[in-house]
Design a protein around this motif. Structure first.
Motif, PDB file in Angstrom:
ATOM      1  N   GLN A   1       0.833  -1.204   0.000  1.00  8.22           N
ATOM      2  CA  GLN A   1       0.000   0.000   0.000  1.00  8.22           C
ATOM      3  C   GLN A   1       0.873   1.262   0.000  1.00  8.22           C
ATOM      4  OE1 GLN A   1      -2.465  -0.521   3.443  1.00  8.22           O
ATOM      5  NE2 GLN A   1      -4.025  -1.694   2.337  1.00  8.22           N
TER       6      GLN A   1
ATOM      7  N   ASP B   1       2.144   1.784  -3.378  1.00  7.25           N
ATOM      8  CA  ASP B   1       1.092   2.342  -4.231  1.00  7.25           C
ATOM      9  C   ASP B   1       0.897   3.845  -3.989  1.00  7.25           C
ATOM     10  OD1 ASP B   1       0.638  -0.155  -5.305  1.00  7.25           O
ATOM     11  OD2 ASP B   1      -1.089  -0.612  -4.017  1.00  7.25           O
ATOM     12  N   GLN B   2       1.201   4.314  -2.805  1.00  3.83           N
ATOM     13  CA  GLN B   2       1.038   5.721  -2.463  1.00  3.83           C
ATOM     14  C   GLN B   2       2.176   6.587  -2.998  1.00  3.83           C
ATOM     15  OE1 GLN B   2      -1.538   7.209  -0.819  1.00  3.83           O
ATOM     16  NE2 GLN B   2      -2.578   5.227  -0.957  1.00  3.83           N
TER      17      GLN B   2
ATOM     18  N   LEU C   1       1.361   8.979  -5.900  1.00  3.50           N
ATOM     19  CA  LEU C   1       0.512  10.078  -5.423  1.00  3.50           C
ATOM     20  C   LEU C   1       1.331  11.092  -4.639  1.00  3.50           C
ATOM     21  CD1 LEU C   1      -2.632   8.055  -4.251  1.00  3.50           C
ATOM     22  CD2 LEU C   1      -2.374   9.414  -6.334  1.00  3.50           C
TER      23      LEU C   1
END
Length: 129
Positions: A35, A38-39, A42
């Protein structure tokens, strides 16, 4: 000291309990790491956005500094003009006073000249008779 059968059974029972628990902890940790990975894009986008905002703010600050410098120059010129006016007002009042006096003298001379012309005209009429 050699392990006894009870110790071996106890170790096996504990390992049967600990292995699934450790596997669960490791899989949760892996999910958290995935996770977090995945961040990252961003976060990179947010950092780029923040960097662009910082550049915009720096540009605006430069413009503000330029305007501040211009305002200081205008303020300095205004003070110089006010000082000039302060010095010029008494001189202007004095000149105005002199003009009024001179205009009064001119008016008086004009009246004297008119009176003299009348007297001369009157004397000319008396001398003809």
């Amino acid at each position: 000291m050699s392990p006894t059968i009870e110790t071996a059974i106890l170790a096996l029972a504990v390992s049967q309990l600990l292995v699934p628990l450790l596997n669960g902890l490791l899989s949760r940790r892996q999910v958290k790491h995935e996770q977090a990975v995945d961040q990252v894009p961003l976060l990179v986008q947010r950092m780029e956005s923040v960097a662009a905002d910082v550049r915009d703010i720096k540009t605006e600050l430069r413009v503000v500094r330029e305007h501040d410098a211009e305002l200081r120059l205008v303020d300095q010129r205004l003070r110089a003009l006010e000082a000039y006016q302060g010095e010029a007002r008494p001189q202007l009042a004095q000149v105005s006073n002199h003009v009024h006096i001179l205009m009064g003298e001119r008016g008086a001379r004009s009246q004297i000249q008119r009176a003299a012309n009348l007297v001369t005209a009157a004397n000319g009429n008396h001398s003809d008779t």
